[in-house]
Structures are given as structure tokens and as C-alpha cells.
Design a protein around this motif. Structure first.
Motif, mmCIF file in Angstrom:
data_model
loop_
_atom_site.group_PDB
_atom_site.id
_atom_site.type_symbol
_atom_site.label_atom_id
_atom_site.label_comp_id
_atom_site.label_asym_id
_atom_site.label_seq_id
_atom_site.Cartn_x
_atom_site.Cartn_y
_atom_site.Cartn_z
ATOM 1 N N ASP A 49 0.991 -1.251 -0.039
ATOM 2 C CA ASP A 49 0.095 -0.105 -0.083
ATOM 3 C C ASP A 49 0.838 1.194 0.110
ATOM 4 O O ASP A 49 1.973 1.424 0.586
ATOM 5 C CB ASP A 49 -0.813 -0.066 1.340
ATOM 6 N N ILE A 78 -12.441 3.854 4.968
ATOM 7 C CA ILE A 78 -11.925 2.713 6.132
ATOM 8 C C ILE A 78 -11.532 1.491 5.146
ATOM 9 O O ILE A 78 -10.433 1.125 5.396
ATOM 10 C CB ILE A 78 -13.398 2.273 6.734
ATOM 11 N N GLN A 79 -12.035 1.542 3.984
ATOM 12 C CA GLN A 79 -11.638 0.586 2.996
ATOM 13 C C GLN A 79 -10.637 1.002 1.876
ATOM 14 O O GLN A 79 -11.071 1.975 1.225
ATOM 15 C CB GLN A 79 -12.689 -0.350 2.407
ATOM 16 N N ASN A 80 -9.546 0.560 1.834
ATOM 17 C CA ASN A 80 -8.358 1.141 0.860
ATOM 18 C C ASN A 80 -8.772 1.007 -0.620
ATOM 19 O O ASN A 80 -9.775 0.022 -0.904
ATOM 20 C CB ASN A 80 -7.266 0.286 1.079
ATOM 21 N N GLY A 128 -13.217 1.331 -5.903
ATOM 22 C CA GLY A 128 -13.300 2.459 -4.858
ATOM 23 C C GLY A 128 -13.625 3.799 -5.557
ATOM 24 O O GLY A 128 -13.309 4.797 -4.877
ATOM 25 N N ARG A 148 -15.919 5.870 -3.547
ATOM 26 C CA ARG A 148 -15.241 6.496 -2.157
ATOM 27 C C ARG A 148 -14.219 7.710 -2.705
ATOM 28 O O ARG A 148 -14.497 8.696 -2.096
ATOM 29 C CB ARG A 148 -14.519 5.515 -1.608
ATOM 30 N N GLU A 196 -14.614 -6.974 -5.850
ATOM 31 C CA GLU A 196 -14.994 -6.181 -4.643
ATOM 32 C C GLU A 196 -16.391 -5.779 -4.632
ATOM 33 O O GLU A 196 -17.154 -5.923 -3.526
ATOM 34 C CB GLU A 196 -14.355 -4.797 -4.782
ATOM 35 N N ARG A 204 -19.776 -8.353 -1.975
ATOM 36 C CA ARG A 204 -20.171 -7.439 -1.069
ATOM 37 C C ARG A 204 -21.443 -7.857 -0.471
ATOM 38 O O ARG A 204 -22.480 -8.085 -0.954
ATOM 39 C CB ARG A 204 -20.249 -6.084 -1.444
#
Length: 302
Positions: free
Chosen positions: A7, A44-46, A64, A67, A104, A108
């Protein structure tokens, strides 16, 4: 699938959504909730992304995108700095981008309504937060939070049925139209496995049997303030409009309504009221003249 690289921290200004991000549709309400969550807790979630060719330090986000969109909306609103650091998990192979994005989103599992209810209840109890605080944190209306808390307080057999999927959220809301858990349990047992077990209108009808609704003619005659001043209790239905609130103490409603009617009748029987009626009748008789049509009928007969 290749291994992901470590990361890294990247300024939000250096991130964009990749064309391979599979999610194209969005929802304004869900977006508002997500934005509130990011403002309160961060991402919160990368995010998952790839380096942009020939643009050092820039990255495209393959998973993402929502986000990132809401994060940039907060930056545009001046609530977060333009260089807000974002943790991004890098992919070593861009051929994996679409697959990662699909995994992803596809895998979910959303929380059930029962889980939401308990979660809000736990936050309020452990963090000593008000419904308004919780609503602001998650980008919800206070009424929505109060509704979920009402469901969290359902009679045990009703809540258990919601938790295991035996009844739907709408049926649970019907039971949540009152706060009396003993009455909820009694009606639930009465209707269990019957024809009306999932009929929301019938559930509400049985729950409020003996109550008055806020828009009932007697309730409108009495008035909300007078009812409350006399000690009347109101059980608001959080899942309908204000006119649907339940006035629990029917005896108070009936007593006040009777008093209102008797007072009105007494006023009509008073000497002054009778005198006014007589005076009005005399005035009308002196000024009244038959219409031309009536006069013509009288003349024809004579």
C-alpha cells in the motif's frame, strides 16, 4: 492473478477513476451516507489502483470509485484539504483491474435491517450519542435513525422474525407503528401463520384497536394541545405522517369531546343566542322578497 504491491499514500489530487471500474450507476442517498462516513471516519476500506502511464505520481482507481468521488466532493466543499492522503493498494498487472473491481462489488454483503437496528443502538449506548449525532455521522435523517431504533425495540418474537427473514422490513415497520411491545407480541402471535400474517394494514388496524388517530374527527374536535394538557399520551408512528400518530388514551379523547359538544350546545341554548336567532329571523322576514319566478307562480294560481 498477480500479487498486489504494498500500500502507498497518495494525495487525492493525484487520483482519478479508471475506465475499468465496473460500477457505473450510483444512488444519491447512498452517496450522501458514504460522504458523511468519510468525513467522520475517513476512507475505511483502501482504494485499489494502477499507476498512470507517463504521469509519474498519478494513479487510476479501479476499485473504490464511489469513495474517491465522495472524497473529492468533500474537498470541493472545503471540508477536507486538496492534498488529503489516501491509502491505495497498487496492482502489478493492469489486466487484473476489471476482475478486482468486479470481485469487490460482487462479493459485498449488505447489512440486514435488523443488523442496522442493533448497530445504531450499540453506537448510542456505548458512545452516548443522540439520534441527531448518529444521523449526521452517517448522512441520514434523524427520522430514519429513530425508525431503526424503534425497530430495535420491537417485541422479541417480532424482532427475531425480522432478523431471520421470516418477515419483511415493511411488516416490521407495521409492528413498530406503536411502542407497546406486549401488544406487538400479542398481535404477532394472533396472526402467526394466518392469512393476515404479512398484511401490514391489518397488523396496524389490530395494533391500534381502541386508539384514536391524530386525524380522527374527535381528535380534531378536541385538539392536540388540550389532549396533552389533560394527560393524554401520544405514540407517534415514525413510519407514516404526523396525522397517523396514535392517541392512546381514548377515554380522555371521549371525555374532552363530550365536554366540547356540551359547551357548544349550552352556548346555543343561552338567552343571548336565542335572542340573536330571533332577531336574525325577524330581519330576514322584513327584508325578504320572493323571486320573480315565485311571484309569477303565485300570480298564476290566483
Amino acid at each position: 492473478m498477480s500479487q498486489a504491491l504494498p500500500d502507498i499514500q497518495v494525495p487525492a489530487s493525484k487520483l482519478s477513476i479508471a475506465p475499468s471500474n465496473v460500477r457505473k450507476r450510483t444512488d444519491p442517498v447512498a452517496d450522501s451516507e458514504l460522504k458523511a462516513s468519510i468525513l467522520a471516519r475517513g476512507i475505511i476500506q483502501n482504494l485499489i489502483g494502477l499507476p498512470v502511464a507517463r504521469k509519474k505520481g498519478e494513479y487510476q482507481i479501479t476499485a473504490g470509485g464511489r469513495r474517491l468521488t465522495q472524497l473529492k466532493a468533500l474537498i470541493d466543499e472545503g471540508k477536507l484539504p486538496a492534498d488529503y492522503p489516501v491509502t491505495v493498494k497498487l496492482l502489478s498487472n493492469r489486466n487484473d483491474a476489471a476482475e478486482i473491481s468486479l470481485v469487490e462489488n460482487f462479493n459485498r454483503l449488505n447489512m440486514s435491517p435488523a443488523e442496522e437496528c442493533r448497530a445504531f443502538q450499540t453506537i448510542m449506548e456505548t458512545e452516548k450519542k443522540s439520534p441527531a449525532d448518529v444521523a449526521i455521522r452517517f448522512g441520514l435523517t434523524e427520522r430514519f435513525v429513530l425508525g431503526r431504533l424503534r425497530l430495535a425495540g420491537l417485541a422479541d418474537p417480532v424482532f427475531d422474525a425480522l432478523a431471520d427473514g421470516t418477515i419483511t422490513l415493511d411488516v416490521a415497520k407495521a409492528y413498530g407503528s406503536i411502542t407497546d411491545t406486549a401488544r406487538q407480541a400479542a398481535v404477532f402471535e394472533e396472526l402467526a401463520d394466518g392469512y393476515y400474517a404479512t398484511n401490514c394494514a391489518e397488523i396496524r388496524r389490530r395494533l391500534i384497536s381502541g386508539f384514536y388517530r391524530g386525524n380522527d374527527p374527535k381528535a380534531l374536535l378536541v385538539g392536540r394541545d388540550a389532549y396533552l394538557a389533560a394527560g393524554g399520551r401520544i405514540d407517534g408512528d415514525l413510519f407514516s405522517d404526523n396525522a397517523s400518530e396514535n392517541w392512546i388514551d381514548s377515554d380522555i379523547v371521549e371525555t374532552l369531546a363530550q365536554e366540547r359538544l356540551e359547551a357548544a350546545a349550552a352556548a346555543l341554548r343561552s338567552p343571548r343566542a336565542l335572542a340573536n336567532c330571533a332577531s336574525s329571523a325577524t330581519a330576514v322576514s322584513r327584508t325578504w322578497k320572493p323571486s320573480a319566478w315565485i311571484q309569477s307562480r303565485v300570480n298564476r294560481r290566483s
